[in-house]
Design a protein around this motif. Structure first.
Motif, mmCIF file in Angstrom:
data_model
loop_
_atom_site.group_PDB
_atom_site.id
_atom_site.type_symbol
_atom_site.label_atom_id
_atom_site.label_comp_id
_atom_site.label_asym_id
_atom_site.label_seq_id
_atom_site.Cartn_x
_atom_site.Cartn_y
_atom_site.Cartn_z
ATOM 1 N N UNK A 320 17.160 1.180 -5.765
ATOM 2 C CA UNK A 320 17.932 0.990 -4.539
ATOM 3 C C UNK A 320 16.991 0.699 -3.369
ATOM 4 N N UNK A 321 17.456 -0.050 -2.374
ATOM 5 C CA UNK A 321 16.639 -0.300 -1.172
ATOM 6 C C UNK A 321 16.639 0.935 -0.271
ATOM 7 N N UNK A 322 15.967 1.978 -0.739
ATOM 8 C CA UNK A 322 16.084 3.282 -0.086
ATOM 9 C C UNK A 322 15.528 3.289 1.330
ATOM 10 N N UNK A 323 14.479 2.507 1.572
ATOM 11 C CA UNK A 323 13.927 2.522 2.927
ATOM 12 C C UNK A 323 14.916 1.926 3.923
ATOM 13 N N UNK A 324 15.614 0.869 3.514
ATOM 14 C CA UNK A 324 16.632 0.289 4.394
ATOM 15 C C UNK A 324 17.761 1.281 4.639
ATOM 16 N N UNK A 404 17.401 -7.848 -12.048
ATOM 17 C CA UNK A 404 17.438 -8.244 -10.642
ATOM 18 C C UNK A 404 18.506 -7.492 -9.856
ATOM 19 N N UNK A 405 19.250 -6.607 -10.509
ATOM 20 C CA UNK A 405 20.311 -5.844 -9.834
ATOM 21 C C UNK A 405 19.776 -4.458 -9.499
ATOM 22 N N UNK A 406 19.595 -4.125 -8.219
ATOM 23 C CA UNK A 406 19.135 -2.772 -7.878
ATOM 24 C C UNK A 406 20.172 -1.728 -8.275
ATOM 25 N N UNK A 407 19.679 -0.544 -8.640
ATOM 26 C CA UNK A 407 20.591 0.527 -9.020
ATOM 27 C C UNK A 407 19.998 1.890 -8.759
ATOM 28 N N UNK A 439 29.670 8.487 6.702
ATOM 29 C CA UNK A 439 28.232 8.261 6.587
ATOM 30 C C UNK A 439 27.899 7.613 5.241
ATOM 31 N N UNK A 440 28.578 8.037 4.191
ATOM 32 C CA UNK A 440 28.345 7.440 2.879
ATOM 33 C C UNK A 440 28.716 5.964 2.883
ATOM 34 N N UNK A 441 29.833 5.628 3.508
ATOM 35 C CA UNK A 441 30.233 4.221 3.613
ATOM 36 C C UNK A 441 29.159 3.419 4.344
ATOM 37 N N UNK A 442 28.617 3.986 5.413
ATOM 38 C CA UNK A 442 27.558 3.293 6.161
ATOM 39 C C UNK A 442 26.314 3.087 5.301
ATOM 40 N N UNK A 443 26.001 4.046 4.439
ATOM 41 C CA UNK A 443 24.837 3.910 3.560
ATOM 42 C C UNK A 443 25.079 2.864 2.473
ATOM 43 N N UNK A 444 26.296 2.796 1.950
ATOM 44 C CA UNK A 444 26.629 1.746 0.982
ATOM 45 C C UNK A 444 26.503 0.377 1.645
ATOM 46 N N UNK A 445 26.994 0.264 2.877
ATOM 47 C CA UNK A 445 26.888 -1.005 3.602
ATOM 48 C C UNK A 445 25.426 -1.380 3.838
ATOM 49 N N UNK A 446 24.602 -0.398 4.208
ATOM 50 C CA UNK A 446 23.183 -0.674 4.449
ATOM 51 C C UNK A 446 22.485 -1.126 3.176
ATOM 52 N N UNK A 447 22.821 -0.507 2.048
ATOM 53 C CA UNK A 447 22.218 -0.906 0.775
ATOM 54 C C UNK A 447 22.636 -2.324 0.407
#
Length: 454
Positions: A320-324, A404-407, A439-447
């Protein structure tokens, strides 16, 4: 000929009035009667001596002694009682296996669709908060108890009943409605979980399941472009995991072709005040009992009909793009990349008994990251079904060559409940859950937004 209409109130209590708990073959009374008392059937087509699961056996239990069954209260509060009543009517009216299959398939999908629409403010059903995930769980469990109790001549084999139960379960969890809309939005597939720890409290909620209901089918606007989400809710049940419920969900979006997701994320609940992006998934089971009171220990089983790596890895690291996600600045809770695993280091398996691959409990080591050749004991997120959902979905991702699919997995904050133990909800509880889910929705959007930056 249609059979007489059963009452939903009688159905909710009566379907579980006298049950034999499958895991222990013990008769239990759930409707106020002792186990050997005769019980009037809740509907003409239902047996009262059916062997129910532990989950189904809770249908008649109140929050406090002497109260109304909690399941009924949740179903009615969400306005799902009419849907469940129609399911009972039509199931009892089915005169063939094909007709029963159509009833089960239609109403399972209908339950999911209505629950999603209600969560997203689309139908105005019920009086309970639209972020509440619990009515879906209790409505599904009520319906599964009816199928398990169905007394019909056309059911000639237990396998036919199991097939009906599988159809009901998967349709009412969103498995049969995964479809991407047209357009160039980034595609994110997520999963949440049912409520759990129900022996501690029947009013437990799971914000990950609430998140799935909020997000299924939605497209989120981000500065980097739209992100569209498909979601399912997973059971808290080792048996269903062994039967491939995770792979059946995520396999649909990991195939090569136009239906492939751009990112997959499993989501579950952790401790209070934390939002953890798990760094590792462990090939290990050893957590708490599931919703049927089963407990497992050992490696994660392999489904026979989905591609898998030739050898299951002990560890799978998040992509996952955890830093983002961390840098997105969401709140109210801090977001961190969570490390910390437990392992049996290479060479510490005890094979002196002649049976290889027996871990030596005295050699267990806990540290930040796995060491080469170690056998997994638990990941940063433990060794329960949350860890297993990450492990299974990403082992499948590797097996299907979706490199190529982050998970990965996101653990989200637990909730605080009303102090009055007989209250289903109150404004403070609803505000708390909404804050966690939003907050979880915002994190899904950021990922999802970060995928395009790879």
């Amino acid at each position: 000929m249609a059979l007489p209409r059963p009452s939903l109130r009688r159905s909710l209590a009566g379907a579980a009035a006298v049950a034999v708990v499958a895991s222990g073959a013990t008769a239990v009374s759930l409707g106020g009667a002792v186990a050997d008392e005769p019980v009037t059937p809740a509907a003409p087509c239902l047996r009262t001596d059916a062997v129910l699961t532990v989950e189904e056996s809770r249908l008649g239990e109140p929050l406090l002694p002497g109260g109304e069954p909690a399941a009924r209260r949740f179903v009615e509060a969400a306005g799902f009682d009419g849907l469940v009543q129609r399911f009972y009517d039509r199931l009892c009216g089915a005169t063939s296996l094909a007709a029963a299959e159509r009833v089960v398939r239609f109403h399972g999908q209908r339950l999911w669709d209505v629950a999603v629409a209600r969560a997203q403010g689309g139908n105005g059903l019920g009086t309970i908060d639209r972020y509440d995930d619990r009515p879906l769980y209790w409505a599904r469990t009520t319906m599964s108890a009816a199928v398990r109790s169905l007394d019909a001549d056309y059911l000639e084999s237990g396998l036919q009943r199991q097939a009906l139960l599988r159809i009901l379960d998967r349709t009412s969890r969103g498995h049969e409605s995964i479809a991407w809309p047209a357009g160039d939005a980034e595609r994110v597939m997520i999963s949440g979980f049912d409520t759990y720890s129900l022996d501690a409290s029947l009013r437990n909620s799971n914000p990950s399941g609430a998140t799935a209901l909020q997000l299924d089918g939605r497209t989120l606007d981000t500065p980097e472009g739209p992100v569209t989400v498909q979601a399912v809710v997973l059971p808290v049940n080792y048996t269903d995991f062994d039967q491939g419920v995770v792979e059946d969900a995520f396999g649909q979006v990991l195939r090569t072709g136009e239906d492939r997701a751009d990112l997959i994320m499993t989501i579950s609940q952790t401790g209070r005040g934390r939002m953890d992006i798990e760094q590792w998934a462990a090939n290990a089971r050893g957590g708490s009992p599931d919703n049927n009171r089963n407990q497992q220990f050992g490696p994660v089983s392999r489904p026979s009909y989905w591609p898998q790596p030739y050898t299951s890895p002990n560890w799978i690291e998040t992509t996952l793009p955890y830093q983002a996600m961390i840098d997105a600045g969401t709140g109210p809770w801090p977001v961190v990349l969570n490390d910390g695993i437990c392992e049996w280091p290479a060479g510490t398996f005890d094979d002196t008994t002649g049976a290889p691959d027996l871990p030596d409990p005295t050699e267990l080591v806990c540290k930040d990251d796995p060491s080469p050749g170690s056998a997994a004991a638990s990941g940063p997120g433990g060794s329960y079904l949350s860890n297993e959902s990450m492990y299974r979905s990403n082992r499948l991702r590797l097996g299907m060559r979706a490199w190529d699919v982050p998970g990965g997995h996101l653990h989200i904050s637990a909730l605080q409940y009303p102090t009055d133990l007989d209250l289903l909800t109150d404004p403070a509880f609803e505000a708390d859950r909404k804050a966690v889910v939003d907050q979880t929705i915002a994190l899904v959007a950021a990922a999802g937004a970060a995928v395009d930056e790879r």
